[in-house]
Structure formats: C-alpha cells, structure tokens
Design a protein around this motif. Structure first.
Motif, PDB file in Angstrom:
ATOM      1  N   ARG A 529      81.335  26.906   3.688  1.00  0.00           N
ATOM      2  CA  ARG A 529      81.490  25.672   2.696  1.00  0.00           C
ATOM      3  C   ARG A 529      80.931  25.165   2.232  1.00  0.00           C
ATOM      4  N   VAL A 530      80.390  23.770   0.833  1.00  0.00           N
ATOM      5  CA  VAL A 530      79.859  23.875  -0.165  1.00  0.00           C
ATOM      6  C   VAL A 530      79.061  22.371  -0.135  1.00  0.00           C
ATOM      7  N   PRO A 531      78.465  21.670   0.632  1.00  0.00           N
ATOM      8  CA  PRO A 531      78.412  20.212   0.853  1.00  0.00           C
ATOM      9  C   PRO A 531      78.131  19.359  -0.699  1.00  0.00           C
ATOM     10  N   PHE A 532      77.006  20.784  -1.600  1.00  0.00           N
ATOM     11  CA  PHE A 532      76.835  19.486  -3.138  1.00  0.00           C
ATOM     12  C   PHE A 532      78.180  19.705  -3.991  1.00  0.00           C
ATOM     13  N   LEU A 533      79.131  20.296  -3.413  1.00  0.00           N
ATOM     14  CA  LEU A 533      80.669  20.113  -3.961  1.00  0.00           C
ATOM     15  C   LEU A 533      82.153  19.464  -3.291  1.00  0.00           C
ATOM     16  N   ASP A 534      80.882  18.783  -2.738  1.00  0.00           N
ATOM     17  CA  ASP A 534      82.425  17.357  -2.483  1.00  0.00           C
ATOM     18  C   ASP A 534      83.065  16.802  -3.149  1.00  0.00           C
ATOM     19  N   HIS A 535      83.905  16.216  -3.881  1.00  0.00           N
ATOM     20  CA  HIS A 535      84.035  15.922  -5.639  1.00  0.00           C
ATOM     21  C   HIS A 535      83.881  14.707  -5.486  1.00  0.00           C
ATOM     22  N   GLU A 536      83.731  13.835  -4.362  1.00  0.00           N
ATOM     23  CA  GLU A 536      82.707  12.264  -5.153  1.00  0.00           C
ATOM     24  C   GLU A 536      81.784  12.437  -4.754  1.00  0.00           C
ATOM     25  N   LEU A 537      80.917  13.436  -4.008  1.00  0.00           N
ATOM     26  CA  LEU A 537      79.759  13.638  -5.019  1.00  0.00           C
ATOM     27  C   LEU A 537      79.538  13.892  -6.175  1.00  0.00           C
ATOM     28  N   ALA A 538      80.454  15.380  -6.598  1.00  0.00           N
ATOM     29  CA  ALA A 538      79.837  15.319  -7.781  1.00  0.00           C
ATOM     30  C   ALA A 538      80.781  14.282  -9.195  1.00  0.00           C
ATOM     31  N   GLU A 539      81.397  13.195  -8.776  1.00  0.00           N
ATOM     32  CA  GLU A 539      81.517  12.226  -9.219  1.00  0.00           C
ATOM     33  C   GLU A 539      80.307  11.284  -9.931  1.00  0.00           C
ATOM     34  N   PHE A 540      79.887  11.237  -8.639  1.00  0.00           N
ATOM     35  CA  PHE A 540      79.012  10.111  -8.695  1.00  0.00           C
ATOM     36  C   PHE A 540      77.614  11.036  -9.653  1.00  0.00           C
ATOM     37  N   CYS A 541      77.674  11.965  -8.940  1.00  0.00           N
ATOM     38  CA  CYS A 541      76.758  12.611 -10.152  1.00  0.00           C
ATOM     39  C   CYS A 541      76.719  12.759 -11.384  1.00  0.00           C
ATOM     40  N   PHE A 542      78.055  13.555 -11.993  1.00  0.00           N
ATOM     41  CA  PHE A 542      78.038  13.197 -12.895  1.00  0.00           C
ATOM     42  C   PHE A 542      78.087  12.267 -13.676  1.00  0.00           C
ATOM     43  N   SER A 543      77.888  10.705 -13.611  1.00  0.00           N
ATOM     44  CA  SER A 543      78.595   9.748 -14.092  1.00  0.00           C
ATOM     45  C   SER A 543      76.648   9.538 -14.151  1.00  0.00           C
ATOM     46  N   MET A 544      75.530  10.089 -13.793  1.00  0.00           N
ATOM     47  CA  MET A 544      74.750   8.677 -13.359  1.00  0.00           C
ATOM     48  C   MET A 544      74.124   9.611 -15.055  1.00  0.00           C
ATOM     49  N   PRO A 545      73.261   8.646 -15.385  1.00  0.00           N
ATOM     50  CA  PRO A 545      72.102   8.922 -16.534  1.00  0.00           C
ATOM     51  C   PRO A 545      71.249  10.170 -15.910  1.00  0.00           C
ATOM     52  N   ASN A 546      71.218  11.174 -17.049  1.00  0.00           N
ATOM     53  CA  ASN A 546      70.377  12.298 -17.400  1.00  0.00           C
ATOM     54  C   ASN A 546      69.388  12.425 -17.221  1.00  0.00           C
ATOM     55  N   GLU A 547      68.857  11.615 -17.727  1.00  0.00           N
ATOM     56  CA  GLU A 547      67.496  10.785 -17.157  1.00  0.00           C
ATOM     57  C   GLU A 547      66.815  10.966 -16.150  1.00  0.00           C
ATOM     58  N   PHE A 548      67.615  10.882 -15.450  1.00  0.00           N
ATOM     59  CA  PHE A 548      67.344  10.762 -13.686  1.00  0.00           C
ATOM     60  C   PHE A 548      67.527  11.847 -12.833  1.00  0.00           C
ATOM     61  N   LYS A 549      68.455  12.818 -13.438  1.00  0.00           N
ATOM     62  CA  LYS A 549      68.045  14.185 -13.042  1.00  0.00           C
ATOM     63  C   LYS A 549      67.280  15.450 -14.155  1.00  0.00           C
ATOM     64  N   PHE A 550      66.512  14.917 -14.473  1.00  0.00           N
ATOM     65  CA  PHE A 550      65.424  15.940 -15.903  1.00  0.00           C
ATOM     66  C   PHE A 550      64.451  15.033 -15.985  1.00  0.00           C
TER      67      PHE A 550
END
Length: 638
Positions: A529-550
């Motif tokens: 199982r892969v907790p980081f690939l919950d689709h709701e979590l994936a949508e949340f991460c993808f939609s956030m500004p990339n400057e917060f990730k890097f």
C-alpha cells in the motif's frame, strides 16, 4: 488484494471454457492463496467444476478470482461476488479505503448488504445503483470487472494512479483479462511474439508504457481509465480521472503545511484498515519514516518495520543507521535483513517470474526478499513510500531541468549557442546530463523524458540486432512523451515542475515503482500500500504552488516542514541518497555468467545485438536493464 481473471465472448465470437480459466486462476495462486472462486453463465460445464457459481446471462463468460484475505475474512466476502438479485457480479483486486463511509451512504438509500464490512460488496452495490460515476466517490486502489447481465454490459476499470494492474487481450473472439500476463499466456492462441518497438521502449525507459506491453497482442489498461463492453462490442479506453484537470491554488505556506500533514494523516489511517497486521518498508528516509510515524500514532501496539541492505563491502554503506534511528524513535518491532551479492543474484533469478512483464528496477529482488520475510513474520500488508518524490519535487536534478527550460525555452538557436559554450575545456565535464538534453531539444523534443530514462534512444537502438533496427527505424520512443507534453502545456498555468510531476506520475510510478511493489510483494502473497498516493493527497499536492515544494535549494521543503517534530531531524534534513545499491560491483562480480545469460537470450529470440554485453557500458543501471531483459527472455517461451 487478489488476482482476477476472465474470458467474455465478444459479438459473434468464440466461448471461453472452464479448463482455460481454471489454469489462468491457478497461475495467480501467489496473489491469492486464501481462496478461489469461479463464475460462469455456461451451465453445461458446472458438473465438472468446483467452487463455481452460476449466473444467468446470454453472454458466454467465465470469471475467476484468487483471494488474499485482508478486509472481512469471512467466506461471505469471497469472489466472484453476485448481488442478491442475481443480475450483477464483480471480480475485484484492491482495496476501497472509504468503504465504511460509502456503505452508510448506500444504506441510507435503502440498499441492503449481506456482508458485515466487505469493501467488494460496497463497490458492487455502488456500481449497480450509480454506475461508473460511483468511481468519483471511491478512495482506493483497484482493478475490476463489473457485469450487468440484464443489459449485457461490462465495465472494466483501473485505479487513478495505476497501483493495481489490469491486462487484456482478444483471442479467438473472446475478451480475456487478468491481473498478470502469465494468466493470459494460459489461453490457447495467446500471441507471445515480442513487440520490437516495445523492446526499444524498454531499453530506453526500463519498462513499457501503457496501453502497450512487451507482447504484440496484449494491452494494459492505463491508470485512471475504463473500458465498457455492451452487447459483446468492446469500447476504447477512456479516462475517468486526469491530474492535469486539477487547477493550481493560491495559498500561503503555513496553511499548506498544516493541511499537508492532515491529508497525509488521513491517508495513513485509511491504509491501516485491515483485518490482518500491517507493517512498513523502512529505508531510513523521510517518506518511510513518516509512514512509520503515522502508523505508530494510530496504533496501540508496535508497528513491524523491515529494512534491507547489503553486508559491508569496500566503498558501500547501507542505510541501516538511519532505519535504526527511525525504529528506535517510534518503538517499532524492527527487522533488519542483510544480504550478500550472492543473495541478490539468487533473489533476482527467483523474482524474475514474479515480474511478469520485464521491469528493470534494481530494487525488485530486495523488495521481494523483504516481502518474504514479512510474510514469515505474519505480516500481510506492507506500506511503501512511493509517490512522495514525484508529488513534492524530491529529485535534485529536477531543479536543473527547470532552470534549463527557463533558460532555453525550447529555442533551437539558443540551444546551439549554449551547447557550443558547453564544449569549452573548463566546463565540458560539468552537467553531463545537459548534453543529452541538448540533443533532444534540437530534435524537437522536450528535454525531460521522465525519471525512467535509462539510456538515449540512439544507444538503445544499438542493443537491437540489425534486422530489428531496420524494422523499427521509423519509431522513436520519445514521440509518446512528446505527445503527452503537447497536450499538457495547453494549460498555461502549469510550469515545468508540473510537467515533470505529471509525467512521472503517469509513467515512472505505474510502470516501474508501483509495478515493482505490486509484483514483488504479491510474489510473497503480501499486499503493498502507498499512503502518499491517496488520490485526494495527490490532487492537493499537485494543485499547490511549486515554490512551497522546492525552496532555498531544499527538495520536498513543505513536506519536511510538515513533519518537523514528528520525523527525527537527523533523518528529516539529511541529503537524499535514494536506495543505495552497488550495481556495478554486483554485476561485475559475476560478469562472465551475466554475459552468458545475455548470449543465451540472443540465441533464443534473435533480437539482441551481438555487440550488446555487460562490458559495453560502465553504468550499473544500463547493465542491469540489459541483464534483467536477458533473464526475463530466458525464463519465457519464445
């Protein structure tokens, strides 16, 4: 998790039979050792079979299921599952994590259930009463076949991120499907001829991107796609979910930090849902440690954690130090597995059969060893950290790729200028990856072709024998990536980081990382199982500004901020190293044997160039890619 198979007659087609579908089921025993079931509309065969249910339908069909019991261990939850009316049925592989919530919604509408808490029955009833739109509500990993006999209708679907596999092939007028191709190979008339363009794909990307497979007449359902069959007529694949449909959000760092932790907490809790014990694959990195931390938070007993590494060798250092820190910090029931080069080679040979389709990920054998050990310890579910790096910009070279895009903007004239400057003696050896990028830009391709890229197309072609090279001379594996890129950049709110995330979520993850997790764990009858690939979590991460990730040169910046105070700092902010694997040393220790395997594959299939050998490259990953294909070929019939 389970294994599913089936054969459904197409319009004016042939008919599947019991012996074939039984053989298909038997080939997937490792995916479901806890039970077996069959379902058919062909009444005349029932007297010759065991564990067979009958369903009334004018369509000739057989469905089969191998069960690994995880949620609702009772026989009431066995499959294939038929509803109380006898008109609908399903075979399903995966888990529906929000099944309890969905069950309450369906019960409020007057729908009655015969099981106490089977997620299969929730999926079945949801599809009966809401059709394929029910998939919008489902949180989970899945691949299934749903049938409505009254309307002669079938629905086949695969989860949004491709965690569970679904293969299919039309043979003698019958639509056959299965969780693994080894089951399809049991069907008389299966075409086992290797697709030479797919082989070229493999040599470039270490796998073959859906919907194609290594075989000419066999396909795999793309992640987030479905197929409908009506009156024996099969439709084309269609998406029911696509991450690029998600809009970017404007927000602030603090709110995103809190929200990310909450999303991940919910995801981890969902993946603890089981009637068996759940454990963790522990590398000592941020992602696996976060998994362990969240499971520990919601458990009243120590979580079993498993770490693997090589015995000490000159020039090699495993990650046990950090895995021990994590295990001690959370009070885990920690299991450490040390392997030698000999162990690795032996496990590689044993695990090849479980790869099913060739997947050149060097961690295959190690995950298989962990899964076997976990099973021996009574663990049936293991959580992995896949998806975090792709969603949260966890790769340092992505920042170089983004800068390259901003600098050159796909301009061929600028690329020629910068490329010529790069030839100067003082900088010629710096950023070697740029030289491959220059070539692709000048050839009209986007420079980032995904994290699976193992070698250039030119070098990959050279691995094919001359006749195969001539037959595929007009095919370029980069074309499929370029088409994806053209479609993606139609939305001008996305930047190049978004493109890299999108591509790897659609290519590297389902075809390599998730494929290895599924096949290697299931090879030991364990669910990954892969907790980081919950689709709701994936949508949340993808939609956030990339400057917060890097930010400030720190990969996964927001994720690390979110886990401060949870994950130990010596793990949280240590340099990313990936899974340390001394590939060159392992392969070179048995170079003569490895080259003999390549030679045997060449003689059997006639597709590999006589000059292809372990000595031809000093890249461990490239040599492993060639070796893995050679062993796979030698294990399969021509």
């Amino acid at each position: 998790m389970c294994g599913i198979v089936g054969g459904i007659a197409l319009e004016n087609g042939g008919a599947p039979n019991f012996e074939v579908v039984q053989a298909m089921c038997d080939s997937l025993t490792h995916r479901g050792p806890d039970g077996e079931g069959l379902l058919t509309s062909m009444q005349f065969e029932l007297n010759n079979a065991k564990n067979v249910q009958e369903i009334k339908s004018d369509r000739n069909l057989w469905l089969g299921h191998r069960r690994l019991s995880i949620i609702d261990l009772s026989t009431d939850a066995s499959q294939p599952m038929v509803d109380t009316s006898g008109k609908y049925a399903i075979v399903f592989n995966g888990e529906i994590y929000n099944h309890a919530k969905l069950r309450k919604e369906l019960e409020s509408k007057g729908i009655r259930f015969k099981t106490s808490h089977s997620d299969t029955e929730v999926l079945l009833n949801g599809l009966i009463f809401e059709g394929k739109n029910f998939l919008d509500k489902v949180n989970g990993m899945f691949a299934f076949c749903f049938m409505d006999t009254a309307n002669d209708y079938f629905l086949f679907a695969r989860d949004r991120l491709g965690i569970k596999p679904f293969y299919y092939s039309v043979i003698n007028g019958v639509f056959y499907f299965a969780s693994e191709v080894k089951a399809l190979r049991k069907v008389p008339g299966f075409i086992s001829e290797i697709d030479e363009t797919a082989l070229l794909d493999y040599f470039v990307f270490s796998s073959v991107k859906a919907p194609r497979t290594i075989y000419k007449n066999t396909s795999k359902l793309c992640p987030g796609h479905l197929i409908e069959m009506k009156a024996g007529r099969i439709g084309s694949e269609r998406p029911f979910w696509d991450l690029k449909a998600i809009s970017k959000r404007k927000t602030n760092l603090q709110s995103e930090t809190d929200a990310l932790l909450n999303y991940f907490d919910q995801s981890a809790q969902r993946r603890m849902i089981a009637d068996v014990e759940v454990g963790v694959l522990l590398s000592g990195g941020v992602d696996s440690t976060a998994n362990l931390g969240m499971l520990t938070k919601h458990s009243n007993q120590p979580i079993s954690a498993f770490s693997i590494g090589f015995k000490p060798e000159p020039g090699y250092q495993n990650e046990f130090k950090f895995a021990r820190i994590a295990a001690n910090h959370f009070g885990a029931d920690y299991h450490e597995i040390q392997v030698s080069y000999e162990d690795f080679i032996r496990d590689l040979s044993e695990s090849i059969g479980f790869q099913d389709m060739p997947i050149a990920d060097s961690a295959n054998a190690l995950i298989y060893r962990i899964a076997r050990t976990a099973k021996e310890k009574g663990i049936t579910v293991l959580l992995g950290g896949e998806g975090s790096d792709e969603l949260m910009i966890g790769y340092s070279y992505w920042s170089f790729a983004s800068k390259y895009q901003k600098l050159l903007k796909e301009s061929k004239s600028k690329t020629r200028l910068v490329s010529s400057i790069h030839q100067l003696p003082l900088i010629n050896k710096k950023r070697a990856i740029y030289k491959n990028w220059y070539r692709k830009t000048l050839d009209g391709y986007t420079h980032f072709s995904g994290g699976t890229e193992t070698r250039s197309v030119e070098i990959a072609r050279s691995l094919l024998d001359p006749d195969a090279q001539r037959r595929v001379k007009d095919y370029n594996p980069l074309d499929q990536i370029q088409q994806m890129y053209k479609d993606f950049i139609q939305n001008d709110e996305f930047d190049y980081f978004d493109w890299m995330t999108y591509l790897d979520l659609n290519h590297r993850l389902p075809e390599l990382l998730l494929a290895r997790l599924d096949r290697m764990t299931m090879g030991a009858s364990v669910e990954g199982r892969v907790p980081f690939l919950d689709h709701e979590l994936a949508e949340f991460c993808f939609s956030m500004p990339n400057e917060f990730k890097f930010q400030n040169g720190i990969e996964k910046y927001l994720l690390k901020k979110s886990f401060e105070g949870i994950v130990p700092n010596e793990i949280l902010y240590r340099p990313k190293e990936g899974f340390l694997l001394p590939l060159n040393e392992i392969i070179n220790s048995k170079k003569t044997k490895m080259n003999r395997l390549v030679s045997e594959a060449r003689q059997r299939f006639g597709l590999i160039n006589e000059n292809a050998s372990i000595e031809a490259s000093n890249s461990g990953h490239q040599n492993y890619n060639l070796l893995n294909m050679a062993i796979w070929m030698n294990e399969h019939e021509n």
